[in-house]
Every structure is written in structure tokens, then in C-alpha cells.
Design a protein around this motif. Structure first.
Motif, PDB file in Angstrom:
ATOM      1  N   ALA A 272       5.290   3.476   2.079  1.00  0.00           N
ATOM      2  CA  ALA A 272       4.812   2.155   1.676  1.00  0.00           C
ATOM      3  C   ALA A 272       4.686   1.225   2.868  1.00  0.00           C
ATOM      4  O   ALA A 272       5.452   1.315   3.829  1.00  0.00           O
ATOM      5  CB  ALA A 272       5.766   1.549   0.655  1.00  0.00           C
ATOM      6  N   SER A 273       3.727   0.353   2.774  1.00  0.00           N
ATOM      7  CA  SER A 273       3.596  -0.708   3.762  1.00  0.00           C
ATOM      8  C   SER A 273       3.695  -2.033   3.035  1.00  0.00           C
ATOM      9  O   SER A 273       3.352  -2.142   1.860  1.00  0.00           O
ATOM     10  CB  SER A 273       2.255  -0.610   4.493  1.00  0.00           C
ATOM     11  OG  SER A 273       1.179  -0.739   3.587  1.00  0.00           O
TER      12      SER A 273
ATOM     13  N   SER B  30       3.967   5.042  -7.535  1.00  0.00           N
ATOM     14  CA  SER B  30       3.683   3.700  -8.027  1.00  0.00           C
ATOM     15  C   SER B  30       4.889   2.807  -7.791  1.00  0.00           C
ATOM     16  O   SER B  30       6.029   3.252  -7.918  1.00  0.00           O
ATOM     17  CB  SER B  30       3.364   3.752  -9.524  1.00  0.00           C
ATOM     18  OG  SER B  30       3.209   2.462 -10.048  1.00  0.00           O
ATOM     19  N   ALA B  31       4.642   1.561  -7.451  1.00  0.00           N
ATOM     20  CA  ALA B  31       5.708   0.587  -7.264  1.00  0.00           C
ATOM     21  C   ALA B  31       5.479  -0.587  -8.210  1.00  0.00           C
ATOM     22  O   ALA B  31       4.337  -0.941  -8.519  1.00  0.00           O
ATOM     23  CB  ALA B  31       5.755   0.112  -5.816  1.00  0.00           C
TER      24      ALA B  31
ATOM     25  N   GLN C  92       0.852  -1.186   0.000  1.00  0.00           N
ATOM     26  CA  GLN C  92       0.000   0.000   0.000  1.00  0.00           C
ATOM     27  C   GLN C  92       0.886   1.234   0.000  1.00  0.00           C
ATOM     28  O   GLN C  92       1.897   1.283   0.695  1.00  0.00           O
ATOM     29  CB  GLN C  92      -0.920   0.009   1.219  1.00  0.00           C
ATOM     30  CG  GLN C  92      -1.974  -1.080   1.185  1.00  0.00           C
ATOM     31  CD  GLN C  92      -2.939  -0.984   2.351  1.00  0.00           C
ATOM     32  OE1 GLN C  92      -2.562  -0.624   3.455  1.00  0.00           O
ATOM     33  NE2 GLN C  92      -4.200  -1.285   2.088  1.00  0.00           N
ATOM     34  N   LEU C  93       0.487   2.210  -0.814  1.00  0.00           N
ATOM     35  CA  LEU C  93       1.281   3.423  -0.976  1.00  0.00           C
ATOM     36  C   LEU C  93       0.444   4.633  -0.600  1.00  0.00           C
ATOM     37  O   LEU C  93      -0.722   4.743  -1.012  1.00  0.00           O
ATOM     38  CB  LEU C  93       1.750   3.561  -2.430  1.00  0.00           C
ATOM     39  CG  LEU C  93       2.517   2.373  -3.004  1.00  0.00           C
ATOM     40  CD1 LEU C  93       2.769   2.583  -4.492  1.00  0.00           C
ATOM     41  CD2 LEU C  93       3.828   2.175  -2.271  1.00  0.00           C
TER      42      LEU C  93
ATOM     43  N   TYR D 201       1.388  -1.301  -8.173  1.00  0.00           N
ATOM     44  CA  TYR D 201       0.744  -0.749  -6.986  1.00  0.00           C
ATOM     45  C   TYR D 201       0.714   0.772  -7.117  1.00  0.00           C
ATOM     46  O   TYR D 201       1.684   1.371  -7.591  1.00  0.00           O
ATOM     47  CB  TYR D 201       1.507  -1.142  -5.716  1.00  0.00           C
ATOM     48  CG  TYR D 201       1.741  -2.623  -5.590  1.00  0.00           C
ATOM     49  CD1 TYR D 201       2.944  -3.190  -6.009  1.00  0.00           C
ATOM     50  CD2 TYR D 201       0.758  -3.456  -5.070  1.00  0.00           C
ATOM     51  CE1 TYR D 201       3.161  -4.548  -5.904  1.00  0.00           C
ATOM     52  CE2 TYR D 201       0.969  -4.822  -4.961  1.00  0.00           C
ATOM     53  CZ  TYR D 201       2.169  -5.356  -5.393  1.00  0.00           C
ATOM     54  OH  TYR D 201       2.367  -6.712  -5.291  1.00  0.00           O
ATOM     55  N   TRP D 202      -0.400   1.362  -6.681  1.00  0.00           N
ATOM     56  CA  TRP D 202      -0.585   2.806  -6.843  1.00  0.00           C
ATOM     57  C   TRP D 202      -1.107   3.443  -5.564  1.00  0.00           C
ATOM     58  O   TRP D 202      -1.897   2.838  -4.827  1.00  0.00           O
ATOM     59  CB  TRP D 202      -1.593   3.091  -7.958  1.00  0.00           C
ATOM     60  CG  TRP D 202      -1.102   2.716  -9.301  1.00  0.00           C
ATOM     61  CD1 TRP D 202      -1.215   1.487  -9.908  1.00  0.00           C
ATOM     62  CD2 TRP D 202      -0.407   3.547 -10.223  1.00  0.00           C
ATOM     63  NE1 TRP D 202      -0.629   1.529 -11.151  1.00  0.00           N
ATOM     64  CE2 TRP D 202      -0.126   2.775 -11.371  1.00  0.00           C
ATOM     65  CE3 TRP D 202       0.011   4.882 -10.197  1.00  0.00           C
ATOM     66  CZ2 TRP D 202       0.547   3.294 -12.472  1.00  0.00           C
ATOM     67  CZ3 TRP D 202       0.677   5.388 -11.292  1.00  0.00           C
ATOM     68  CH2 TRP D 202       0.937   4.601 -12.413  1.00  0.00           C
TER      69      TRP D 202
END
Length: 121
Positions: free
Chosen positions: A23-24, A96-97, A2-3, A110-111
């Protein structure tokens, strides 16, 4: 993963902002991370990117020389320091990752929800 983005706001032209992406999740240190921006009615465009250990970075031409991306994997954060801001930098900025190591990629796995940056003239 999660970002959550933070650090956006209203700034005068020529000013600076530091955007943060927190980030988590245990996989974040292994992911490349990108900042994108989007203006309503226009396509989302990449701004900057950094690989998993911070040894490689990418900048779009329009921010090159005015921005610095960095990351702290121990804290789970990626930051984008922007200086010399212009009215045309006004947009929603997204973190984003991705497992994609191509830093020029426009995709993300991920966003975050985005943070608004407004630059007044």
C-alpha cells in the motif's frame, strides 16, 4: 491509498502461495484490510481480513486452518499465506482496505487490481 497485489501464480494442489498487498499513502496503517477472491461469472467473496493493528483477524470457513493473514504497517504490507491449496481456490485475489472495522464486511474503500491464483489438480 493505492494497493498493489503480488505473489499469485500457478501451483499444484497441496502447494502454498504467499500473496502480498503493498500500500501507498499515509492512511493505510489506520485501515482494516481484506483479501477477496472472484471467479469469472461468480460473486466476489471475502477470504480473510485483518484490523488496523493486526490484533484481530477473520477467515472464511473455506480457508480457515489453511491460511494466515498478517500485516506490517511499517512496510505498508498485508500478506496472505495460503497452504494446502485446492483447485477450487483458483480465482483472482484482490486486496482491499477500508475504514469499516467490521472484518466480515464485503465492502471496501480502496481496491487493488488483483492477482491470479491458479491451482492445478
Amino acid at each position: 491509498v493505492q494497493l498493489v497485489e503480488s505473489g499469485g501464480g500457478l501451483v499444484q494442489a497441496g502447494g502454498s502461495l504467499r500473496l502480498s498487498c503493498t500500500a501507498s499513502g499515509p492512511f493505510f496503517p489506520h485501515l482494516s484490510t481484506r483479501w477477496f477472491r472472484q471467479v469469472a461469472g461468480k460473486e466476489r467473496e471475502p477470504v480473510a481480513a485483518i484490523n488496523w493493528d493486526g490484533s484481530e483477524t477473520y477467515y472464511a470457513d473455506f480457508v480457515k486452518g489453511r491460511s494466515t493473514i498478517s500485516r506490517d504497517n511499517a512496510k505498508g504490507t498485508v500478506s496472505l499465506q495460503m497452504t494446502g491449496l485446492k483447485p477450487e481456490d483458483t480465482a483472482v485475489y484482490y486486496c482491499s482496505a477500508s475504514v469499516n472495522f467490521d472484518l466480515t464486511s464485503r465492502t471496501g474503500d480502496y481496491w487493488g487490481q488483483g492477482t491470479q491464483v491458479t491451482v492445478s489438480s
